[in-house]
Motif scaffolding. Structure first.
Motif, short mmCIF file in Angstrom:
data_model
loop_
_atom_site.label_atom_id
_atom_site.label_comp_id
_atom_site.label_asym_id
_atom_site.label_seq_id
_atom_site.Cartn_x
_atom_site.Cartn_y
_atom_site.Cartn_z
N SER A 29 0.84 -1.20 0.00
CA SER A 29 0.00 0.00 0.00
C SER A 29 0.87 1.25 0.00
CB SER A 29 -0.94 -0.01 1.21
OG SER A 29 -0.53 0.85 2.22
N SER A 30 0.41 2.27 -0.69
CA SER A 30 1.19 3.51 -0.79
C SER A 30 1.38 4.19 0.56
CB SER A 30 0.56 4.47 -1.80
OG SER A 30 -0.73 4.84 -1.38
N GLN A 31 0.42 4.05 1.46
CA GLN A 31 0.55 4.65 2.80
C GLN A 31 1.64 3.95 3.61
OE1 GLN A 31 -0.75 7.62 2.29
NE2 GLN A 31 -1.38 7.60 4.40
N LEU A 32 1.69 2.63 3.54
CA LEU A 32 2.76 1.90 4.23
C LEU A 32 4.11 2.25 3.63
CD1 LEU A 32 1.39 -1.72 4.78
CD2 LEU A 32 2.03 -0.06 6.53
N LEU A 33 4.16 2.28 2.32
CA LEU A 33 5.40 2.56 1.62
C LEU A 33 5.92 3.95 1.92
CD1 LEU A 33 7.48 1.50 -0.38
CD2 LEU A 33 6.02 2.33 -2.22
N LYS A 34 5.03 4.92 1.99
CA LYS A 34 5.42 6.31 2.22
C LYS A 34 6.25 6.47 3.49
CE LYS A 34 3.44 10.94 2.49
NZ LYS A 34 2.21 11.72 2.50
N GLY A 35 5.87 5.78 4.55
CA GLY A 35 6.60 5.89 5.80
C GLY A 35 7.92 5.15 5.84
N MET A 36 8.13 4.25 4.89
CA MET A 36 9.31 3.39 4.91
C MET A 36 10.33 3.74 3.82
SD MET A 36 8.47 1.39 7.37
CE MET A 36 9.39 -0.10 7.35
N LEU A 37 9.91 4.44 2.81
CA LEU A 37 10.73 4.60 1.61
C LEU A 37 12.04 5.33 1.88
CD1 LEU A 37 10.61 3.65 -1.26
CD2 LEU A 37 9.48 5.78 -1.88
N ASP A 38 12.03 6.39 2.70
CA ASP A 38 13.27 7.12 2.98
C ASP A 38 14.33 6.18 3.54
OD1 ASP A 38 11.77 9.35 2.26
OD2 ASP A 38 12.27 10.49 4.05
N GLY A 39 13.96 5.39 4.54
CA GLY A 39 14.90 4.47 5.15
C GLY A 39 15.37 3.40 4.18
N CYS A 40 14.48 2.92 3.35
CA CYS A 40 14.85 1.89 2.37
C CYS A 40 15.81 2.45 1.32
CB CYS A 40 13.60 1.31 1.72
SG CYS A 40 12.59 0.36 2.88
N VAL A 41 15.58 3.67 0.90
CA VAL A 41 16.49 4.31 -0.07
C VAL A 41 17.86 4.54 0.58
CG1 VAL A 41 16.92 6.44 -1.38
CG2 VAL A 41 14.70 5.28 -1.54
N LEU A 42 17.89 4.96 1.84
CA LEU A 42 19.17 5.11 2.53
C LEU A 42 19.91 3.77 2.59
CD1 LEU A 42 18.23 7.49 5.50
CD2 LEU A 42 19.56 8.06 3.44
N ALA A 43 19.17 2.69 2.83
CA ALA A 43 19.80 1.36 2.89
C ALA A 43 20.39 0.96 1.54
CB ALA A 43 18.77 0.32 3.35
N ILE A 44 19.72 1.31 0.45
CA ILE A 44 20.25 1.01 -0.88
C ILE A 44 21.50 1.84 -1.14
CG2 ILE A 44 19.80 1.30 -3.36
CD1 ILE A 44 16.91 0.38 -2.76
N ILE A 45 21.45 3.12 -0.79
CA ILE A 45 22.60 4.00 -1.03
C ILE A 45 23.79 3.56 -0.18
CG2 ILE A 45 23.44 6.37 -0.81
CD1 ILE A 45 20.57 7.29 -1.52
N ARG A 46 23.54 2.99 0.98
CA ARG A 46 24.64 2.52 1.84
C ARG A 46 25.48 1.47 1.13
NH1 ARG A 46 23.17 -0.86 7.08
NH2 ARG A 46 22.25 -2.06 5.40
N GLN A 47 24.88 0.68 0.25
CA GLN A 47 25.58 -0.42 -0.41
C GLN A 47 26.68 0.06 -1.35
OE1 GLN A 47 22.51 -2.77 -2.25
NE2 GLN A 47 21.51 -3.19 -0.29
N LYS A 48 26.41 1.17 -2.05
CA LYS A 48 27.39 1.71 -3.02
C LYS A 48 26.90 3.06 -3.51
CE LYS A 48 25.31 -0.32 -7.17
NZ LYS A 48 25.55 -1.02 -8.41
N LYS A 49 27.80 3.84 -4.13
CA LYS A 49 27.36 5.06 -4.81
C LYS A 49 26.45 4.64 -5.94
CE LYS A 49 31.11 8.24 -3.87
NZ LYS A 49 32.10 9.14 -4.45
#
Length: 112
Positions: A3-23
């Motif tokens: 759901s977009s509402q669930l995703l909205k609250g989690m997306l920032d952290g998930c994107v940070l986790a992806i960026i942590r892996q590499k540039k």
């Protein structure tokens, strides 16, 4: 589908986790999210999110030349971004533990 509402609250952290892996650059972040099962996250979501994270000084952007066309904007975590990710992960685990506990107790051991 998430759901977009669930995703909205989690997306920032998930994107940070992806960026942590590499540039990584924005379009590649979208591809990674899709590969992890988040579905199609469009440019109208990813780029404003990246701009917001950059304004908060959680990520830093640098331009690099691409063999496939124009230069690309690559993102990396700042020390503040690493701390924010750590805080997100702690909160995420607390939340998922609480939800799992509730669901298990209310459904006699069954999730659905």
């Amino acid at each position: 589908m998430i759901s977009s509402q669930l995703l909205k609250g989690m997306l920032d952290g998930c994107v940070l986790a992806i960026i942590r892996q590499k540039k990584i650059y924005g379009y590649e972040i979208s591809d990674q999210l899709m590969a992890y099962g988040f579905g199609k996250i469009g440019n109208n979501t990813i780029y404003p999110l990246l701009n917001r994270l950059e304004k908060k000084k959680l990520i830093i952007a640098t331009y690099q030349i691409s063999n496939l066309g124009p230069r690309r904007k690559y993102y990396a975590l700042t020390p503040q971004g690493k701390q924010t990710l750590t805080d997100f992960l702690r909160s995420y685990h607390e939340l998922t533990d609480a939800v799992q506990s509730l669901l298990l107790s209310s459904n006699e051991g069954q999730f659905y």
